[in-house]
Design a protein around this motif. Structure first.
Motif, PDB file in Angstrom:
ATOM      1  N   ARG A  34      27.530  40.745 -76.780  1.00  0.00           N
ATOM      2  CA  ARG A  34      28.604  39.817 -76.389  1.00  0.00           C
ATOM      3  C   ARG A  34      29.873  40.084 -77.191  1.00  0.00           C
ATOM      4  N   ILE A  35      29.725  40.327 -78.472  1.00  0.00           N
ATOM      5  CA  ILE A  35      30.898  40.585 -79.306  1.00  0.00           C
ATOM      6  C   ILE A  35      31.590  41.872 -78.879  1.00  0.00           C
ATOM      7  N   VAL A  36      30.799  42.917 -78.621  1.00  0.00           N
ATOM      8  CA  VAL A  36      31.388  44.200 -78.213  1.00  0.00           C
ATOM      9  C   VAL A  36      32.163  44.033 -76.908  1.00  0.00           C
ATOM     10  N   VAL A  37      31.590  43.326 -75.954  1.00  0.00           N
ATOM     11  CA  VAL A  37      32.246  43.144 -74.654  1.00  0.00           C
ATOM     12  C   VAL A  37      33.507  42.292 -74.779  1.00  0.00           C
ATOM     13  N   GLU A  38      33.429  41.216 -75.566  1.00  0.00           N
ATOM     14  CA  GLU A  38      34.544  40.265 -75.635  1.00  0.00           C
ATOM     15  C   GLU A  38      35.627  40.679 -76.626  1.00  0.00           C
ATOM     16  N   LYS A  39      35.235  41.328 -77.740  1.00  0.00           N
ATOM     17  CA  LYS A  39      36.192  41.589 -78.809  1.00  0.00           C
ATOM     18  C   LYS A  39      36.279  43.046 -79.249  1.00  0.00           C
ATOM     19  N   GLY A  40      35.359  43.889 -78.784  1.00  0.00           N
ATOM     20  CA  GLY A  40      35.383  45.291 -79.165  1.00  0.00           C
ATOM     21  C   GLY A  40      34.425  45.607 -80.294  1.00  0.00           C
ATOM     22  N   LEU A  41      34.145  46.888 -80.445  1.00  0.00           N
ATOM     23  CA  LEU A  41      33.178  47.342 -81.442  1.00  0.00           C
ATOM     24  C   LEU A  41      33.608  47.026 -82.859  1.00  0.00           C
ATOM     25  N   ALA A  42      34.904  47.139 -83.140  1.00  0.00           N
ATOM     26  CA  ALA A  42      35.380  46.906 -84.506  1.00  0.00           C
ATOM     27  C   ALA A  42      35.074  45.496 -84.982  1.00  0.00           C
ATOM     28  N   ALA A  43      35.024  44.538 -84.049  1.00  0.00           N
ATOM     29  CA  ALA A  43      34.760  43.141 -84.420  1.00  0.00           C
ATOM     30  C   ALA A  43      33.280  42.862 -84.647  1.00  0.00           C
ATOM     31  N   ALA A  44      32.429  43.822 -84.289  1.00  0.00           N
ATOM     32  CA  ALA A  44      30.984  43.601 -84.362  1.00  0.00           C
ATOM     33  C   ALA A  44      30.443  43.955 -85.742  1.00  0.00           C
ATOM     34  N   SER A  45      30.906  43.216 -86.753  1.00  0.00           N
ATOM     35  CA  SER A  45      30.361  43.378 -88.100  1.00  0.00           C
ATOM     36  C   SER A  45      29.024  42.662 -88.193  1.00  0.00           C
ATOM     37  N   MET A  46      28.245  42.994 -89.212  1.00  0.00           N
ATOM     38  CA  MET A  46      26.954  42.326 -89.387  1.00  0.00           C
ATOM     39  C   MET A  46      27.157  40.823 -89.591  1.00  0.00           C
ATOM     40  N   GLU A  47      28.210  40.460 -90.304  1.00  0.00           N
ATOM     41  CA  GLU A  47      28.496  39.036 -90.530  1.00  0.00           C
ATOM     42  C   GLU A  47      28.819  38.339 -89.214  1.00  0.00           C
ATOM     43  N   ALA A  48      29.652  38.974 -88.390  1.00  0.00           N
ATOM     44  CA  ALA A  48      30.029  38.366 -87.114  1.00  0.00           C
ATOM     45  C   ALA A  48      28.831  38.271 -86.180  1.00  0.00           C
ATOM     46  N   ILE A  49      27.992  39.286 -86.183  1.00  0.00           N
ATOM     47  CA  ILE A  49      26.805  39.272 -85.328  1.00  0.00           C
ATOM     48  C   ILE A  49      25.845  38.181 -85.768  1.00  0.00           C
ATOM     49  N   ALA A  50      25.649  38.044 -87.070  1.00  0.00           N
ATOM     50  CA  ALA A  50      24.762  36.999 -87.586  1.00  0.00           C
ATOM     51  C   ALA A  50      25.272  35.621 -87.175  1.00  0.00           C
ATOM     52  N   ARG A  51      26.574  35.421 -87.284  1.00  0.00           N
ATOM     53  CA  ARG A  51      27.166  34.139 -86.914  1.00  0.00           C
ATOM     54  C   ARG A  51      26.984  33.869 -85.420  1.00  0.00           C
ATOM     55  N   GLU A  52      27.215  34.867 -84.597  1.00  0.00           N
ATOM     56  CA  GLU A  52      27.061  34.721 -83.157  1.00  0.00           C
ATOM     57  C   GLU A  52      25.609  34.449 -82.779  1.00  0.00           C
ATOM     58  N   ALA A  53      24.680  35.051 -83.512  1.00  0.00           N
ATOM     59  CA  ALA A  53      23.255  34.880 -83.213  1.00  0.00           C
ATOM     60  C   ALA A  53      22.680  33.604 -83.804  1.00  0.00           C
ATOM     61  N   GLY A  54      23.456  32.930 -84.677  1.00  0.00           N
ATOM     62  CA  GLY A  54      22.959  31.731 -85.322  1.00  0.00           C
ATOM     63  C   GLY A  54      21.911  32.020 -86.375  1.00  0.00           C
ATOM     64  N   MET A  55      22.056  33.180 -87.029  1.00  0.00           N
ATOM     65  CA  MET A  55      21.102  33.591 -88.055  1.00  0.00           C
ATOM     66  C   MET A  55      21.848  34.018 -89.308  1.00  0.00           C
ATOM     67  N   SER A  56      21.111  34.234 -90.366  1.00  0.00           N
ATOM     68  CA  SER A  56      21.715  34.705 -91.604  1.00  0.00           C
ATOM     69  C   SER A  56      21.811  36.231 -91.594  1.00  0.00           C
ATOM     70  N   LYS A  57      22.717  36.760 -92.423  1.00  0.00           N
ATOM     71  CA  LYS A  57      22.798  38.213 -92.563  1.00  0.00           C
ATOM     72  C   LYS A  57      21.484  38.772 -93.098  1.00  0.00           C
ATOM     73  N   ARG A  58      20.824  37.997 -93.940  1.00  0.00           N
ATOM     74  CA  ARG A  58      19.541  38.454 -94.486  1.00  0.00           C
ATOM     75  C   ARG A  58      18.534  38.703 -93.368  1.00  0.00           C
ATOM     76  N   THR A  59      18.513  37.811 -92.385  1.00  0.00           N
ATOM     77  CA  THR A  59      17.608  37.996 -91.247  1.00  0.00           C
ATOM     78  C   THR A  59      17.943  39.266 -90.485  1.00  0.00           C
ATOM     79  N   LEU A  60      19.253  39.517 -90.285  1.00  0.00           N
ATOM     80  CA  LEU A  60      19.656  40.748 -89.599  1.00  0.00           C
ATOM     81  C   LEU A  60      19.133  41.965 -90.330  1.00  0.00           C
TER      82      LEU A  60
END
Length: 215
Positions: A34-60
Motif C-alpha cells: 500500500r505504501i509503495v502504491v500510494e507514496k512510492g518506494l522511498a517512503a516504504a521505510s521499515m518504520e513506515a511499514i510497521a506503522r501502516e501494519a499496526g506492528m512494532s519494528k521489532r516484529t518486522l
C-alpha cells in the motif's frame, strides 16, 4: 523471508505458531505494498511499514531481517500471483500448453497497480538502492526466466523440441511474452483493455517462438 519458529509465551512451536507468523507476514507485506502504491518506494521505510501494519519494528525484524528481504518477499508474492507454477499433471501437457499456463496470470492482477509502481520505482531508484534493484531482478524476472527454462529443458529431454541454449531461449520467450518496459511505463493501456492485449501478445509470442526456436 525469515520466519522464526521458536516458541513464545510458553507455547510449543508447531503449525499454529507458524500460521500466526505467516498471517503477520501477509499483513506486513500488504502494508508495504500500500505504501509503495500510494507514496512510492522511498517512503516504504521499515518504520513506515510497521506503522501502516499496526506492528512494532521489532516484529518486522523478527520476520524480515532487512528491508531488502522484505522487498524480496513482495516481489516473490507478486511473481507467484502473475505466473502459474505447473502441477505434476500440468507438466505432462504439450510444451505450448505448458508455456501458456506458466505465463498467464490471474485476471485480477491485470488491474493491480503494484507491478507498474514497483517498476517505476526501480527505474528511478536503482542507482541509489542497488540492493533493492538486485532483489527485484533476482526474485522477479530472473526467476521467471528460470521457470521457462525448466519447461524448455523438459521439452528438450522429452524430444519435443531441439534447443541448444535453453537459457537464452527462455529469456527470449519472456521478452516476447511481456510488453516492452518503456511503452508499458509511458503509455499503459486502460485496465479493461489489458487482458485482451496480453492474451493476443502471448498467443503470437508462443506461435512465433515455437516455430522459430527449434533447431
Amino acid at each position: 523471508m525469515v520466519l522464526q519458529k521458536c516458541s513464545a509465551g510458553g507455547r510449543r512451536p508447531g503449525r499454529p505458531r507458524q500460521f500466526e507468523l505467516e498471517q503477520r507476514a501477509d499483513i506486513i507485506l500488504a502494508a508495504a505494498e500500500r505504501i509503495v502504491v500510494e507514496k512510492g518506494l522511498a517512503a516504504a521505510s521499515m518504520e513506515a511499514i510497521a506503522r501502516e501494519a499496526g506492528m512494532s519494528k521489532r516484529t518486522l525484524y523478527e520476520l524480515f531481517d532487512s528491508r531488502s528481504a522484505l522487498f524480496a518477499a513482495i516481489v516473490r508474492r507478486l511473481r507467484d500471483a502473475v505466473t502459474h507454477p505447473l502441477s505434476q499433471e500440468e507438466a505432462k501437457l504439450s510444451l505450448e500448453a505448458r508455456l501458456r499456463l506458466l505465463l498467464t496470470p490471474r485476471s485480477s492482477k491485470f488491474y493491480d497497480p503494484l507491478p507498474t509502481m514497483l517498476l517505476r520505482a526501480m527505474v528511478t531508484e536503482a542507482e541509489r538502492q542497488p540492493s533493492l534493484a538486485a532483489e527485484f531482478l533476482r526474485e522477479g524476472i530472473y526467476k521467471v526466466h528460470a521457470m521457462i527454462r525448466t519447461e524448455l529443458d523438459r521439452a528438450v529431454a522429452q524430444g519435443e523440441i531441439r534447443i541448444s541454449d535453453t537459457e537464452a531461449a527462455a529469456r527470449l520467450m519472456a521478452d516476447m511474452a511481456y510488453d516492452g518496459v518503456l511503452e508499458h511505463l509511458l503509455t499503459p493501456l486502460p485496465a479493461h483493455e489489458q487482458i485482451e492485449a496480453f492474451h493476443r501478445r502471448l498467443d503470437l509470442a508462443i506461435r512465433v517462438f515455437l516455430k522459430g526456436i527449434g533447431e
